[in-house]
Design a protein around this motif. Structure first.
Motif, PDB file in Angstrom:
ATOM      1  N   GLU A 162      -5.319   3.969   3.626  1.00  0.00           N
ATOM      2  CA  GLU A 162      -4.755   2.816   4.309  1.00  0.00           C
ATOM      3  C   GLU A 162      -5.132   1.509   3.613  1.00  0.00           C
ATOM      4  OE1 GLU A 162      -5.469   3.260   8.633  1.00  0.00           O
ATOM      5  OE2 GLU A 162      -5.298   1.064   8.605  1.00  0.00           O
ATOM      6  N   GLY A 163      -4.152   0.657   3.417  1.00  0.00           N
ATOM      7  CA  GLY A 163      -4.421  -0.668   2.866  1.00  0.00           C
ATOM      8  C   GLY A 163      -4.763  -0.679   1.387  1.00  0.00           C
ATOM      9  N   LYS A 164      -4.712   0.482   0.717  1.00  0.00           N
ATOM     10  CA  LYS A 164      -5.071   0.494  -0.698  1.00  0.00           C
ATOM     11  C   LYS A 164      -3.871   0.099  -1.568  1.00  0.00           C
ATOM     12  CE  LYS A 164      -8.890   3.861  -0.896  1.00  0.00           C
ATOM     13  NZ  LYS A 164      -9.901   2.871  -0.625  1.00  0.00           N
ATOM     14  N   THR A 165      -4.096  -0.894  -2.418  1.00  0.00           N
ATOM     15  CA  THR A 165      -3.049  -1.309  -3.355  1.00  0.00           C
ATOM     16  C   THR A 165      -2.970  -0.295  -4.496  1.00  0.00           C
ATOM     17  OG1 THR A 165      -4.612  -2.536  -4.693  1.00  0.00           O
ATOM     18  CG2 THR A 165      -3.538  -3.757  -2.913  1.00  0.00           C
ATOM     19  N   ALA A 190       0.858  -1.185   0.000  1.00  0.00           N
ATOM     20  CA  ALA A 190       0.000   0.000   0.000  1.00  0.00           C
ATOM     21  C   ALA A 190       0.892   1.232   0.000  1.00  0.00           C
ATOM     22  CB  ALA A 190      -0.923   0.000   1.211  1.00  0.00           C
ATOM     23  N   GLY A 225      -0.150   4.126   2.111  1.00  0.00           N
ATOM     24  CA  GLY A 225      -0.840   3.654   3.309  1.00  0.00           C
ATOM     25  C   GLY A 225      -0.674   4.537   4.529  1.00  0.00           C
TER      26      GLY A 225
END
Ligand code: TRP
Length: 470
Positions: free
Chosen positions: A398-401, A389, A392
């Protein structure tokens, strides 16, 4: 098709027997086909159900519908109007209007935002288009028949975990898009769409019919249409707004480009409403097809981007002649995605041709290959880089690819921004008499539209942006 089906009262009745006017009618139809071809795509069938599932259903759908009606349709009208008045490609149309109305040439920026957005969207759009291609084989092989939800889920995870296969189908999809853009042979495909789109609609109806037999149709309808505002978050509102732009192909000057071909006598308002209603209808049907299957099989509505690939194959595995319908469905989905993909690549190719003097083949190859390469980052986000991420550290991201970020940045930021600029241009700086003439509405309706683009759209987009930054 009867004359009255063109839906335009302005010249119906006088059409019979006049070739000139028949030509006019077919131009309206041509515009509707091109615009619907762009609008109806993966956004309706792949994205709408999964973002609705992720954002809790009814309340999200209501906000999305409001965004279509209050923001989407007026912005579409503004884009088409600017395109028709300018009469050129988006950047040059805006330049021409800027000259005539004495505006700052910096309004060209609208075109630039659009070109960038289209390029970024196509990079991951093509990866999802590749999923659809892959599922033609999956359904045609008959391996889905009688499968459980777990087995269908495993087939999908198997696809995602395999970068090589994903790359193959992403490449095929991108090549299909580039082929049409390079050859400039849109019209044939668009004519095909006039048969394929209704066919897609019928197939969706067939799946809805199957979904009614699952015993969970009522639950699905309640999920989609009974708003529960406790499930709606501020980011959900942003997603609904962004999706309204995405699904109608707005904020990217695509409708501006198509508008430049619309004959003067044709009503921009009626045509925009027609396209929006068709687009929304397809999305709602997709929702009614998918959610009964979700509930009947105890699946998770918020399962994310794989939702249709985990539900529809179940339906096709269980209904009579499912392999046939399933194969047909994914073929039609590819066509829908194809025509949308073309409208994403077209603006940047046109820009390279006009501004950089490249020929069409070279500019298509250049833009297409770079876009294809960028798409590889989305492919890797599904497997090897699934935990990566890059942004992130920003709470909202947060947590986004990389794949999630591309989707978020384009649909939720760039497109609404492009739409905001269009609204400001039409609402505050363009010549009002010229717009009155172009839209040719009754004074009351014109003012309703004008107040919307002048105040309501900018305020709504602004408020949603500010809330989400806080
Ligand atoms: N509207 C298309 C869909 O729903 C995607 C798309 C095509 C698009 N062209 C666009 C989105 C231009 C924004 C701008 O699948």
């Amino acid at each position: 098709m009867s004359v009255s089906s063109s839906g335009s009262a302005a010249y119906s009745g006088s059409l019979e027997g006049s070739n000139a006017q028949r030509g006019l009618w077919s131009s309206r139809l041509a515009f509707i086909l091109a615009a619907t071809g762009s609008a109806v795509g993966l956004g309706n069938i792949w994205k709408f159900p999964y973002v609705t599932g992720e954002n809790g259903g009814g309340a999200f759908v209501l906000v999305y519908l409001l965004c279509i009606a209050i923001i989407g349709i007026p912005i579409m009208m503004a884009e088409v109007m600017i395109g028709r008045r300018g009469g050129h490609s988006p950047v040059n149309s805006i330049k021409a209007i800027a000259q005539r109305d004495g505006l700052n040439p910096a309004w060209k920026l609208v075109g630039a935002v659009g070109i960038l957005a289209g390029f970024l969207i196509l990079s991951f759009y093509s990866v999802i288009g590749g999923w659809a291609i892959s599922y033609v084989g999956t359904t045609a092989s008959g391996q889905l028949s009688g499968q459980t939800a777990d087995a269908v889920g495993a087939i999908f995870s198997g696809l995602l975990s395999n970068p090589g296969t994903l790359l193959l189908w992403h490449t095929v999809f991108m090549a299909l898009v580039m082929l049409v853009v390079a050859k400039g042979v849109r019209s044939g495909l668009e004519r095909a769409v006039s048969i394929l789109m209704p066919a897609l609609f019928v197939l969706l109806l067939i799946v809805v019919g199957y979904a009614m037999t699952t015993g969970h149709f009522g639950q699905a309808a309640a999920f989609l249409f009974q708003p529960d505002f406790s499930k709606l978050t501020t980011s959900g509102v942003l997603v609904a707004l962004g999706h309204a732009f995405f699904t109608l192909s707005l904020g990217m000057a695509v409708m501006m480009a198509y508008g430049s071909y619309l004959p003067k006598k044709i009503s921009i308002a009626k045509t925009s409403i027609t396209v929006s209603v068709i687009d929304t209808g397809v999305a709602l049907l997709a929702g009614l097809a998918i959610f009964p299957i979700v509930f009947a099989n105890g699946l998770e509505p918020g399962a994310g981007p794989g939702l249709i690939f985990q539900t529809l194959p179940l339906a096709f595995g269980q209904m009579p002649m499912g392999s046939l319908f399933g194969t047909l469905f994914f073929v039609l989905l590819i066509f829908a995605a194809w025509t949308s993909g073309i409208s994403l690549l077209e603006p940047i190719v046109e820009w390279l041709e006009e501004q950089k003097g490249m020929n069409r083949t070279v500019s298509t190859l250049g833009a297409g290959v770079v876009c294809w390469a960028l798409g590889i980052t989305s492919i890797l986000s599904l497997n090897l880089w699934a935990d990566f991420a890059p942004l992130g550290f920003i709470p909202m991201l947060e947590g986004k690819t990389i794949f999630d970020l591309l989707d978020f940045f384009t649909a939720n930021i760039l497109l609404p921004l492009g739409g905001l600029l269009v609204a400001l241009m039409a609402g505050w700086v363009m010549s009002k008499p010229a717009m009155e003439k172009e839209l040719a509405l009754s004074p009351g309706t014109f003012n309703l539209w004008f107040v919307t683009v002048r105040f309501i759209t900018p305020i709504a987009v602004g408020v949603v942006f500010i809330y989400n930054l806080m």
